[in-house]
Scaffold this motif. Structure first.
Motif, PDB file in Angstrom:
ATOM      1  N   ASP C 187      37.926  28.262  39.513  1.00 21.78           N
ATOM      2  CA  ASP C 187      39.417  28.625  40.070  1.00 21.78           C
ATOM      3  C   ASP C 187      38.992  29.918  40.671  1.00 21.78           C
ATOM      4  O   ASP C 187      38.081  30.599  40.164  1.00 21.78           O
ATOM      5  N   ASP C 188      39.967  30.513  41.302  1.00 18.19           N
ATOM      6  CA  ASP C 188      39.778  32.003  41.872  1.00 18.19           C
ATOM      7  C   ASP C 188      40.826  32.842  41.215  1.00 18.19           C
ATOM      8  O   ASP C 188      41.856  32.359  41.028  1.00 18.19           O
ATOM      9  N   TYR C 189      40.483  34.004  41.161  1.00 18.52           N
ATOM     10  CA  TYR C 189      41.474  34.926  40.550  1.00 18.52           C
ATOM     11  C   TYR C 189      42.418  35.335  41.773  1.00 18.52           C
ATOM     12  O   TYR C 189      42.339  35.468  43.095  1.00 18.52           O
ATOM     13  N   GLN C 190      43.840  35.523  41.332  1.00 21.66           N
ATOM     14  CA  GLN C 190      45.055  35.845  42.207  1.00 21.66           C
ATOM     15  C   GLN C 190      45.120  37.071  41.857  1.00 21.66           C
ATOM     16  O   GLN C 190      45.840  38.145  42.888  1.00 21.66           O
ATOM     17  N   SER C 191      45.652  37.605  40.758  1.00 26.34           N
ATOM     18  CA  SER C 191      45.965  38.964  40.283  1.00 26.34           C
ATOM     19  C   SER C 191      45.350  39.464  39.134  1.00 26.34           C
ATOM     20  O   SER C 191      45.038  38.653  38.155  1.00 26.34           O
ATOM     21  N   VAL C 192      45.555  40.792  38.778  1.00 25.94           N
ATOM     22  CA  VAL C 192      44.844  41.474  37.593  1.00 25.94           C
ATOM     23  C   VAL C 192      46.218  42.531  37.120  1.00 25.94           C
ATOM     24  O   VAL C 192      46.619  43.183  38.078  1.00 25.94           O
ATOM     25  N   GLN C 193      45.854  42.672  36.013  1.00 24.25           N
ATOM     26  CA  GLN C 193      46.692  43.940  35.384  1.00 24.25           C
ATOM     27  C   GLN C 193      45.907  44.356  34.107  1.00 24.25           C
ATOM     28  O   GLN C 193      45.268  43.798  33.468  1.00 24.25           O
ATOM     29  N   VAL C 194      46.031  45.925  34.026  1.00 20.33           N
ATOM     30  CA  VAL C 194      45.267  46.329  32.804  1.00 20.33           C
ATOM     31  C   VAL C 194      46.390  46.993  31.981  1.00 20.33           C
ATOM     32  O   VAL C 194      47.247  47.504  32.385  1.00 20.33           O
ATOM     33  N   PHE C 195      46.116  47.031  30.569  1.00 17.53           N
ATOM     34  CA  PHE C 195      47.009  47.449  29.614  1.00 17.53           C
ATOM     35  C   PHE C 195      46.237  48.269  28.604  1.00 17.53           C
ATOM     36  O   PHE C 195      45.008  47.855  28.346  1.00 17.53           O
ATOM     37  N   ILE C 212      42.786  45.902  27.744  1.00 20.99           N
ATOM     38  CA  ILE C 212      43.240  44.483  27.847  1.00 20.99           C
ATOM     39  C   ILE C 212      43.412  44.343  29.004  1.00 20.99           C
ATOM     40  O   ILE C 212      44.293  44.845  29.882  1.00 20.99           O
ATOM     41  N   VAL C 213      42.480  43.649  29.560  1.00 17.21           N
ATOM     42  CA  VAL C 213      42.766  43.069  31.392  1.00 17.21           C
ATOM     43  C   VAL C 213      43.175  41.711  31.180  1.00 17.21           C
ATOM     44  O   VAL C 213      42.724  40.742  30.829  1.00 17.21           O
ATOM     45  N   MET C 214      44.452  41.473  32.001  1.00 23.36           N
ATOM     46  CA  MET C 214      45.065  40.102  32.164  1.00 23.36           C
ATOM     47  C   MET C 214      44.685  39.655  33.510  1.00 23.36           C
ATOM     48  O   MET C 214      45.065  40.417  34.579  1.00 23.36           O
ATOM     49  N   VAL C 310      35.208  42.387  44.795  1.00 24.94           N
ATOM     50  CA  VAL C 310      36.600  42.160  44.886  1.00 24.94           C
ATOM     51  C   VAL C 310      37.562  42.404  43.693  1.00 24.94           C
ATOM     52  O   VAL C 310      38.560  43.200  43.562  1.00 24.94           O
ATOM     53  N   THR C 311      37.152  41.576  42.721  1.00 20.29           N
ATOM     54  CA  THR C 311      37.816  41.400  41.511  1.00 20.29           C
ATOM     55  C   THR C 311      37.733  42.751  40.681  1.00 20.29           C
ATOM     56  O   THR C 311      39.001  43.296  40.272  1.00 20.29           O
ATOM     57  N   ALA C 312      36.696  43.087  40.815  1.00 14.70           N
ATOM     58  CA  ALA C 312      36.556  44.493  39.968  1.00 14.70           C
ATOM     59  C   ALA C 312      37.156  45.590  40.616  1.00 14.70           C
ATOM     60  O   ALA C 312      37.832  46.265  40.097  1.00 14.70           O
ATOM     61  N   ASP C 313      37.054  45.603  41.891  1.00  8.47           N
ATOM     62  CA  ASP C 313      37.958  46.761  42.708  1.00  8.47           C
ATOM     63  C   ASP C 313      39.454  46.548  42.288  1.00  8.47           C
ATOM     64  O   ASP C 313      40.228  47.548  42.058  1.00  8.47           O
ATOM     65  N   ALA C 314      39.860  45.232  42.267  1.00  9.23           N
ATOM     66  CA  ALA C 314      41.258  45.218  42.112  1.00  9.23           C
ATOM     67  C   ALA C 314      41.698  45.625  40.401  1.00  9.23           C
ATOM     68  O   ALA C 314      42.601  46.199  40.323  1.00  9.23           O
ATOM     69  N   CYS C 315      40.614  45.289  39.689  1.00 10.33           N
ATOM     70  CA  CYS C 315      40.910  45.787  38.285  1.00 10.33           C
ATOM     71  C   CYS C 315      40.973  47.341  38.154  1.00 10.33           C
ATOM     72  O   CYS C 315      41.372  47.986  37.465  1.00 10.33           O
ATOM     73  N   VAL C 316      39.953  48.136  38.784  1.00 11.23           N
ATOM     74  CA  VAL C 316      39.926  49.380  38.905  1.00 11.23           C
ATOM     75  C   VAL C 316      41.053  50.038  39.577  1.00 11.23           C
ATOM     76  O   VAL C 316      41.805  50.990  38.812  1.00 11.23           O
ATOM     77  N   LYS C 317      41.628  49.440  40.415  1.00 12.07           N
ATOM     78  CA  LYS C 317      43.028  49.862  41.051  1.00 12.07           C
ATOM     79  C   LYS C 317      44.073  49.597  40.027  1.00 12.07           C
ATOM     80  O   LYS C 317      44.941  50.447  39.645  1.00 12.07           O
ATOM     81  N   ALA C 318      43.830  48.444  39.125  1.00 14.34           N
ATOM     82  CA  ALA C 318      45.103  48.182  38.206  1.00 14.34           C
ATOM     83  C   ALA C 318      44.836  49.032  37.100  1.00 14.34           C
ATOM     84  O   ALA C 318      46.092  49.602  36.337  1.00 14.34           O
ATOM     85  N   GLN C 319      43.877  49.714  36.669  1.00 14.34           N
ATOM     86  CA  GLN C 319      43.653  50.734  35.666  1.00 14.34           C
ATOM     87  C   GLN C 319      44.418  51.899  36.098  1.00 14.34           C
ATOM     88  O   GLN C 319      45.028  52.496  35.198  1.00 14.34           O
TER      89      GLN C 319
END
Lengths: 338, 338, 338, 338
Positions: C187-195, C212-214, C310-319
Motif C-alpha cells: 500500500d502507499d502512504y497518504q498522510s502523516v501526523q506527528v504527536f 508518535i507518528v501516525m 517523500v514520506t520522510a519529508d512529509a513527516c518532518v513537515k508534520a513534526q
C-alpha cells in the motif's frame, strides 16, 4: 444456613482455612475449634472474631451436635484418629495431607467409609482445583494429544528449613505430584526409582537435594520428576505431558512483563503460598457446596489418600535402596470408581 | 451477620452478582429484590433459592429497614435515580457502570455524597481488581519504569450484536480503559481524538470498527487505544505502558500451551465474561468487606464515575467532529483525593 | 569469478560491508576503494588485507574497468551524485540509505534508471531481508489475517549521541519503518501526523523524545509508530499488524531464558547492530546473487528510495506543523510495478 | 585465494555443503569431487557449475596437489578410511558424523593426529555453532546459574523412515546431544541408562519410540534426554540446564506470533533441516577461517568424535541390557585439552 464446621488444629494451615471459610467463601461457618494448645485455639477465635466454641479435645468437638463437618488441620500423625472418629460420627471431613501416616491407616479409613456407604472424606490435594491442571486434564481426556506417553515435571522451592530431611522431599513435596499426576492421566503407579544428581551447595549436609524421581505407571507412562527444594530462584511448578500427537504444558504464573536494563522479565513467585491460592479457595468451596448440594463430598477421596501413602512409601524405600521399587496397591474398590 | 443487600434490576449482570454474593463470596446476603419486570424478580428469587423479599419498586426496596446496601444493576438510564435515592437513605451502593448517563447526573451524585460526608458509592469498574492491572499500578507507583510517557492498549471483542452502534465503542467498551488508565497513571485526561482505520468487512454497515482513540493527559502522557469489537479471533485486552526507564505490559491469560500439528498454541478466551471473573469477585468482596470493616466503601468512586462520563462524552464528540476535543473536568474535590 | 566491487566511503558502515563481502559472503570481491579521506581508504585496504586499488575520487573508481558494481557508503549528501554517475556508467549500485537527501534527487535517479531500462540500483533497506518481517509479509500475502486494518509498531534505541536531532527521529530512525511497512502491506502512504508525548528526562533539551507518528495509507490502514530513541532499556523493534481475521506480530529475538533471583528473563539487545545482522548479510548476498544470476538487481528499488524520501519529508513537515500532512507521491511507473 | 576443497561423497549432505561453500560462504572453493557413484559426482559438478575435477577414488582426490582440505560426506562406515588417509597426507578434514563407526577407529584417528602434532580434523557437530547453545554455554561458563546439577532435554522428530531402527535413536539422533552436552558443561560422561516409556502407535513395530536416556557425568550431573522421533507435531529441540542458583533454557525458534480463531500460535518447524541452518553455515565458515587464519582447525575435535563413539556404544548397550552401563573413556590427552 451454611455448613457448620469444627476445626481440629489451629496452626498455620488451620488458620488459613478458617480465614477462607469466614471471610472469603460462601456457605460455611466455623462453630467449633480445638487444639492441643487450648490457648492457641482461644487466640484464633479471638483473632478472627469467630462465633465458635472451644472444645477440650477432638472427641467432644466431633460429637458436638452443632458440628456438621470437621476440618482436620492438626499435625500429620494425629490425622487418622480424627478422621476415623469423625466419620464414625457421620460428620463430613476435610483432611489436610496426609490422610494417615501409613498405608494401613489410610485403609482403615477407606474401609470405614465404605461401610458407611457414602463419601464423607475429602483430602486436601488442592492442585486438582488449579486452573492449569484442570486444563491439562481436559486436554488429555479430550484426546488433544492422543495417548500420554511421558511426563516431565519439576517441583522447586526457594529453600528449606533446617529440619527438612531427604524423605520429606517425598512426603511433603513430591506428594502433590504423586496425587495430581495419576489423576491427570487416569492411571496407577507401578514402580518408582530415585536418582541423586550432584548436590547443591545450598542444602544442608543432611539433605540430598536435588532428587529425580522416576515413576512408571501400569500403562507404561514414565514420569521424571525433579525435586529441588533449595533452588534459590523461586517457587516453580512445571509439568509437561508428552502424548502421541502432541504436548501440553502447565502455564507460567500470569505476571506482568517488565522490560528494563537489557532484560525482558517476569517475576517468579518466591512464596509457595501464592501459587495455589485460588486452588485452596476452590477446594474448600467445593467441599462446602458438595455437602450442601449433594450431602456427600467430592474431590480427592480417602482412596486417593491411600494411593499417595503407598506411593510415597515406595519412593522413600527407593531413596534408600537406589533400586526400582514396586508400588503395591490393592485393587481399587468399586465404591471409589467413576 | 453479613451485609444485607437489595438488588435493583435482575437482568444478566444482576443475576451474576446475586449468584456471586450468595454462592461464592463471604459476608453478604441478598434480602430484597426488585425489577421493572416483577415476574423476572420472582424468578430470580426462586432460581437462586434466595431468602429475599420482592419489592414493587426501587423506592420501597431502598427504604426497607432490612436493606443495608443496594446493588444497582438495572439499565443505565435508571442508575442515577436509584443511586441518589439510595444515598439519601444512607444506604451503601454498588452501581454498575454507568453511574449516570450524563456528567451532570454524576455530579449530582458526587455532590450528594459529599454532603453526606462519607463514601457510600462504589462504581463497578472491575478492572482495578484485576491482578494484572494491580501489578502494573504497583510497578508504576514504585517507579520501576520511571515516569510513564505513553500507553498503547487494545480492547478487542469477537463480535457485536446488531444493536451495537459506533458510540457504544466508547460508552460500553472503551469506558473500561477510560477508568482504569487514569487510575493507573494517577493523571487526568485533557483531550481526546478519534481515528477511523479501514473498516473490517465483519462489522455491520452502521458500525465504524475498528477505531483508534488517542487520549492525552494533563501530564502529557499520550494513550493510543485500539477498539476492535468484531476482531473474530477472541476477547483480548492488551495494555503496555512505556516509561522513561522501561516498559510494563499486562500479562496474557494463563492458559496451557499445546504443541500440535506444527504449532505451539495457547487458547485465547472467546467469551469476555471469563476474562475478569476474578476481578468481579474481588470488587464485590471488597464492597462487602469495606462496609463491614470501615463502614464506608472503597474502590472506584462517584468521582471516577464522573470522570468516565465526561471523558466518554468528549470521545463521542470526537467521534463526530474528527477533531481533538477537550476533556473539561471540574477540579477534583478534596473529599475524593488521596 | 565474483562481482568486482568498488566502495565509495570507508566509514563504519562501509567497513562492515567490506568485511561481509570479503569474509562472510560468497561471490563478491572488493577491488576498488575510495574515500574523501584517502588515508582512511588506505587503512581499510590494509586492515582487511584487500587486493584493492585506492582511487582518488568517485569518478575514477566508478569508471574503472575492473569495477562491476559500486557500494555507496559515503555520507548521505554525497549519495545522489555517486549513484547517478554509477548508473550512467552502467555499474550496479548498492546504496545505503538515503538514496538521495531530497525527493527530487531520488526522482533523478529513478528517471535515469528507467532510461537505462533495467534495474541497477538496490537501496540498503535491510529489514525486508529479516526473517521476521518476511514471515509477516508471507502471512499477510497469504491472507492469514484477512485485510490488514491497523499496524502498531515501536522503534526504540538505548540512547542517542548529542548531535541527534528531532528530525533525525524520522530520517535516521523511522525511515526503516517507512520503507518496510508499505512493502509489508502493499500500500502507499497518504498522510502523516506527528504527536509528542511527555518528554523523557533522558533526552537532551534540543530533542523531542519520544514521538508518535501516525501514517495513513491510501487503502485506509492506520499505522501508529512509537519512536523512542533514549528508552534506556534496549534496542527493541516491535511490529503488530491487525487484520480482519487476526493479528500477526514480529517475534522477539531468540535469546536464552534465565530463571534467577525471582525472575524469568530474556536478554534484550543493547546494540542495534546485532538485531539485523542476518538481514545485512542477506541483502548483500542477494545483491551479489542477483547480478550474477540475472544481470539485474533485486531488493528495494530506487522507487522505494523515492517513497522513503517523500514520506520522510512529509513527516518532518508534520513534526513542525503539528498537522496532518499529505504524502504526495507521483504515480508509480510501470517499470517499478510487480 | 580460498581454501581448495575436495569432497568425498556427493549425497544429500555433501550437496548441501557444496552449495554452502560455493554460494553462501567466503574463502572456500570446491576443486575436487569424488563419489562411489561417479555419475552422481558428475551431476553435482554440473548442477552447481563447479570448477572441479572428478576423481575416481578417495585416494587420488586426497593426494591431489590442488586439494588443501577434504570434506568427508560419504556414508558412515567409509569415514575412518578417508579421514586417516587425508591427515596422513596432511590435508585438513571436515568430517560429518560419525568420525568412525567404532571407538577404536576414532582412536586411530586421534593417535594419527597427535603424531602429526596439530589439529587437522573437525567433526560436523554443528550444534556448538548454534546461537542458543552458545548462549547457554556462556551463561554456564560465566557462572550465571552456579554449578550445573541437572539437564533435561528433548529431541523430537516428526517421523522416521522405515529403515530407522531403535539403535539409530542413539547413533543418528541422540548423538547430537551426546556431543553438545558434555561441551556445554565441561564434563565427561560416566554412565548411561535407557528407559522405554509406553510406545507411540505412530512408530513401526520394530522401533522403540519414545526413549528416555539418562546420562550421568563424572561430576555427578544427571541428564534426562527424551528421544521421540515420531512425535508428529514438529521438529523440536529442547534443553534446560538446572544449576545451583538458577536455570537456563534454549530459546524457541523465533517465528511470528499469530492470533486467530481463538488461538495465539507460533509455528514449529516441521523439517529438521531448517532448525540449525545457521549453525551449519557457521561451522563450515569457521573451518575455512581457521585454516586460513591459523593453519589449524577449530571446532569439535577427533577426541570429541571418540567421546561420541564411546558414549553412543554405551547407550546402545544400555538399550539392550536395560541396565546402567559405564562409559569407559580413556584419559583425555593433553593435546586435546584447553
Amino acid at each position: 444456613m451454611g455448613v457448620r464446621i469444627g476445626v481440629i488444629g489451629t496452626g498455620a494451615i488451620g488458620k488459613e482455612h478458617i480465614n477462607r471459610i469466614t471471610n472469603q467463601l460462601s456457605g460455611g461457618e466455623i462453630v467449633a475449634v480445638t487444639d492441643v494448645n487450648q490457648e492457641a485455639a482461644r487466640q484464633v477465635v479471638n483473632d478472627y472474631s469467630l462465633h465458635a466454641d472451644i472444645y477440650p479435645d477432638e472427641a467432644s468437638l466431633i460429637n458436638a451436635e452443632q458440628v456438621d463437618a470437621v476440618l482436620v488441620t492438626s499435625w500429620g500423625p494425629a490425622h487418622e484418629s480424627s478422621v476415623l472418629k469423625a466419620i464414625k460420627a457421620k460428620k463430613y471431613v476435610f483432611c489436610e495431607k496426609p490422610l494417615a501416616t501409613t498405608a494401613d491407616g489410610c485403609m482403615r479409613i477407606v474401609n470405614e467409609e465404605m461401610d458407611l456407604g457414602k463419601r464423607f472424606v475429602q483430602v486436601g490435594f488442592m492442585r486438582r482445583y488449579d486452573s492449569g491442571y484442570i486444563q491439562l486434564k481436559e486436554a488429555i481426556d479430550n484426546r488433544v494429544i492422543g495417548e500420554p506417553l511421558m511426563i516431565h515435571c519439576a517441583h522447586r522451592n526457594v529453600e528449606t528449613e533446617d529440619h527438612y530431611t531427604t524423605d520429606m522431599a517425598i512426603t511433603d513435596t513430591l506428594i502433590h505430584e504423586i496425587d495430581v499426576l495419576h489423576w491427570l492421566i487416569n492411571d496407577d503407579y507401578q514402580s518408582v526409582q530415585v536418582f541423586y544428581p550432584k548436590k547443591t551447595r545450598n542444602a544442608l549436609s543432611h539433605l540430598k537435594d536435588p532428587q529425580i524421581v522416576m515413576l512408571e505407571t501400569k500403562g507404561g507412562i514414565i514420569i521424571t520428576a525433579e525435586i529441588f527444594v533449595n533452588c534459590q530462584y523461586g517457587y516453580d511448578i512445571q509439568c509437561q505431558v508428552v502424548g502421541e500427537e502432541g504436548i501440553v504444558k502447565l502455564p507460567e504464573v500470569a505476571n506482568i512483563n517488565v522490560r528494563k536494563q537489557g532484560n525482558s522479565s517476569t517475576a517468579i513467585l518466591m512464596d509457595w503460598k501464592h501459587r495455589f491460592v485460588d486452588a485452596y479457595d476452590k477446594e474448600l468451596q467445593d467441599f462446602l457446596d458438595s455437602i450442601h448440594q449433594k450431602g456427600e463430598v467430592s474431590g480427592p477421596t480417602a482412596w486417593d489418600g491411600y494411593i499417595a501413602a503407598v506411593t510415597a512409601d515406595a519412593c522413600v524405600k527407593a531413596q534408600q535402596t537406589g533400586q526400582q521399587e514396586p508400588v503395591r496397591l490393592q485393587e481399587k474398590p468399586v465404591f471409589y470408581q467413576g
